[in-house]
Design a protein around this motif. Structure first.
Motif, mmCIF file in Angstrom:
data_model
loop_
_atom_site.group_PDB
_atom_site.id
_atom_site.type_symbol
_atom_site.label_atom_id
_atom_site.label_comp_id
_atom_site.label_asym_id
_atom_site.label_seq_id
_atom_site.Cartn_x
_atom_site.Cartn_y
_atom_site.Cartn_z
ATOM 1 N N ALA A 183 -0.637 4.074 -2.560
ATOM 2 C CA ALA A 183 -0.254 3.990 -1.155
ATOM 3 C C ALA A 183 -0.960 2.840 -0.454
ATOM 4 N N THR A 184 -0.334 2.364 0.608
ATOM 5 C CA THR A 184 -0.928 1.323 1.431
ATOM 6 C C THR A 184 -0.650 1.616 2.897
ATOM 7 N N GLN A 185 -1.480 1.081 3.768
ATOM 8 C CA GLN A 185 -1.357 1.348 5.206
ATOM 9 C C GLN A 185 -1.909 0.160 5.992
ATOM 10 N N TYR A 186 -1.143 -0.292 6.988
ATOM 11 C CA TYR A 186 -1.579 -1.409 7.823
ATOM 12 C C TYR A 186 -1.621 -0.980 9.283
ATOM 13 N N THR A 187 -2.766 -1.159 9.938
ATOM 14 C CA THR A 187 -2.918 -0.820 11.345
ATOM 15 C C THR A 187 -2.423 -1.992 12.181
ATOM 16 N N PHE A 188 -1.279 -1.808 12.846
ATOM 17 C CA PHE A 188 -0.696 -2.909 13.617
ATOM 18 C C PHE A 188 -1.080 -2.867 15.091
ATOM 19 N N LEU A 189 -1.699 -1.765 15.520
ATOM 20 C CA LEU A 189 -2.092 -1.650 16.921
ATOM 21 C C LEU A 189 -3.471 -1.016 17.046
ATOM 22 N N VAL A 190 -4.376 -1.695 17.728
ATOM 23 C CA VAL A 190 -5.675 -1.144 18.110
ATOM 24 C C VAL A 190 -5.858 -1.483 19.592
ATOM 25 N N ALA A 191 -5.762 -0.485 20.450
ATOM 26 C CA ALA A 191 -5.818 -0.706 21.899
ATOM 27 C C ALA A 191 -7.002 0.058 22.493
ATOM 28 N N PRO A 192 -8.188 -0.572 22.540
ATOM 29 C CA PRO A 192 -9.378 0.101 23.072
ATOM 30 C C PRO A 192 -9.216 0.604 24.512
ATOM 31 N N ARG A 193 -8.426 -0.122 25.297
ATOM 32 C CA ARG A 193 -8.236 0.284 26.690
ATOM 33 C C ARG A 193 -7.618 1.673 26.790
ATOM 34 N N TRP A 194 -6.735 1.999 25.856
ATOM 35 C CA TRP A 194 -6.069 3.310 25.849
ATOM 36 C C TRP A 194 -6.599 4.219 24.738
ATOM 37 N N ASN A 195 -7.614 3.760 24.015
ATOM 38 C CA ASN A 195 -8.161 4.539 22.889
ATOM 39 C C ASN A 195 -7.061 4.974 21.923
ATOM 40 N N THR A 196 -6.160 4.051 21.648
ATOM 41 C CA THR A 196 -4.997 4.369 20.822
ATOM 42 C C THR A 196 -4.865 3.384 19.664
ATOM 43 N N SER A 197 -4.495 3.909 18.498
ATOM 44 C CA SER A 197 -4.236 3.082 17.310
ATOM 45 C C SER A 197 -2.929 3.535 16.678
ATOM 46 N N ALA A 198 -2.270 2.612 15.986
ATOM 47 C CA ALA A 198 -1.025 2.946 15.292
ATOM 48 C C ALA A 198 -0.939 2.147 13.996
ATOM 49 N N ALA A 199 -0.305 2.748 12.994
ATOM 50 C CA ALA A 199 -0.204 2.092 11.682
ATOM 51 C C ALA A 199 1.107 2.448 11.003
ATOM 52 N N LEU A 200 1.523 1.573 10.094
ATOM 53 C CA LEU A 200 2.659 1.828 9.220
ATOM 54 C C LEU A 200 2.138 1.889 7.795
ATOM 55 N N GLY A 201 2.737 2.782 6.997
ATOM 56 C CA GLY A 201 2.279 2.908 5.617
ATOM 57 C C GLY A 201 3.409 3.250 4.669
ATOM 58 N N TYR A 202 3.095 3.199 3.391
ATOM 59 C CA TYR A 202 4.074 3.549 2.361
ATOM 60 C C TYR A 202 3.347 4.192 1.183
ATOM 61 N N LEU A 203 3.880 5.328 0.732
ATOM 62 C CA LEU A 203 3.320 6.046 -0.411
ATOM 63 C C LEU A 203 4.386 6.163 -1.493
ATOM 64 N N ASN A 204 3.997 5.839 -2.719
ATOM 65 C CA ASN A 204 4.898 5.988 -3.867
ATOM 66 C C ASN A 204 4.205 6.845 -4.914
ATOM 67 N N GLU A 205 4.896 7.883 -5.376
ATOM 68 C CA GLU A 205 4.311 8.767 -6.381
ATOM 69 C C GLU A 205 5.251 8.942 -7.556
ATOM 70 N N PHE A 206 4.703 8.743 -8.758
ATOM 71 C CA PHE A 206 5.430 9.054 -9.980
ATOM 72 C C PHE A 206 5.074 10.486 -10.362
ATOM 73 N N GLU A 207 6.045 11.398 -10.238
ATOM 74 C CA GLU A 207 5.797 12.799 -10.561
ATOM 75 C C GLU A 207 5.959 13.011 -12.062
ATOM 76 N N LEU A 208 4.954 13.641 -12.679
ATOM 77 C CA LEU A 208 4.941 13.797 -14.133
ATOM 78 C C LEU A 208 5.257 15.224 -14.554
ATOM 79 N N THR A 209 5.699 15.388 -15.784
ATOM 80 C CA THR A 209 6.026 16.700 -16.310
ATOM 81 C C THR A 209 4.773 17.414 -16.808
ATOM 82 N N SER A 210 4.895 18.688 -17.188
ATOM 83 C CA SER A 210 3.758 19.478 -17.649
ATOM 84 C C SER A 210 3.217 18.960 -18.975
#
Length: 278
Positions: free
Chosen positions: A121-148
């Motif tokens: 997975a990866t994640q990038y924080t595109f917004l850090v606004a100290p004035r409003w104490n707010t942050s926002a990020a976009l991310g993507y997770l990829n999982e290979f699900e395996l058998t037993s």
């Protein structure tokens, strides 16, 4: 056997691409130290890295959980590594395992013990606004699900491919209150099949930080929506600071509908090495 080789080759290519992205990002890093707002992330569905992550941050997580499913107990464990090669960009590698324990009255066959999959997975924080104490990020997770484990050599090792882009929005309020929303769609594509399942996640959390006790208490609500069902689980939780580099989180799982979810318990050990200053 050729399908298994192809599946393992797909995983290897993904790992190499992941490492290549990390290397390229590290080469383009800058030396400025960006603003970073303190947010409290949930303990069950956690972030890839802190919002506003700074270059050089690293974190290890080891988790253990248990759930009672019908007539057997399911034990889960995970090992997770997070790192930030440049400011605001985080990567994560997670390896989760599941083990099933039955009873003498077991009627249905137990699900096989398994390495659930490989999560990248990866994640990038595109917004850090100290004035409003707010942050926002976009991310993507990829999982290979395996058998037993007991089906290795009999079935394809990679059972499905899970794709999950997501959005994170967090705000820190006065009086040590922190809120966060993690939401996004998920597609689960079965290998060697045209079948694709669609889900939508809405994970909200609110936490209260207790400065004097160096601990945090809060509530995480995990919601999952599909055509067939809606799953909602309440997860009251507490995080305690053990040392300057270690924290321990305790999470209880309370399902709103036991047809789809079970009562559960989860423990997460968080180790964050001290940053190296050059």
């Amino acid at each position: 056997m050729s399908h298994q080789i192809q599946s393992m080759r797909t995983i290897l290519i993904s790992i190499l691409a992941f490492a290549g992205t990390f290397h390229a990002a590290a080469q383009t890093s800058d030396t400025t130290l960006p603003a970073k707002i303190k947010h409290i992330e949930p303990l069950y569905v956690d972030l890839i890295r802190d919002l506003g992550a700074r270059k050089g941050e690293r974190e290890w997580n080891i988790g253990f959980g248990s759930a009672h499913l019908n007539d057997h107990v399911e034990l889960t464990t995970l090992v997770e590594y997070e790192f930030a090669p440049i400011n605001r960009l985080g990567f994560e590698v997670e390896i989760p395992f599941t083990f099933s324990l039955g009873s003498r009255d077991q009627k249905e066959p137990l699900p096989g013990n398994r390495l659930d999959g490989l999560k990248l997975a990866t994640q990038y924080t595109f917004l850090v606004a100290p004035r409003w104490n707010t942050s926002a990020a976009l991310g993507y997770l990829n999982e290979f699900e395996l058998t037993s484990f007991n089906k290795y050599g009999k079935e394809e090792i990679v059972r499905a491919n899970l794709m999950h882009p997501f959005l994170v929005v967090a705000k820190s309020w006065k009086n040590n209150i922190h809120t966060m929303l993690i939401t996004g769609p998920e597609w689960e594509k079965e290998m060697h099949s045209s079948k694709t399942e669609f889900y939508y996640h809405v994970n909200g959390s609110v936490h209260y930080s207790i400065p004097a006790a160096k601990s945090v208490i809060g509530l995480e609500v995990n919601s999952l929506f599909s055509k067939e069902f809606t799953s909602v689980v309440l997860r009251p939780q507490m995080r305690v600071t053990v040392s300057k580099t270690s924290k321990v989180g305790l999470v209880a799982g309370i399902p709103m509908d036991t047809r789809y979810d079970s009562y559960s318990f989860f423990v997460r050990w968080i180790y964050e090495p001290k940053m190296k200053h050059h």
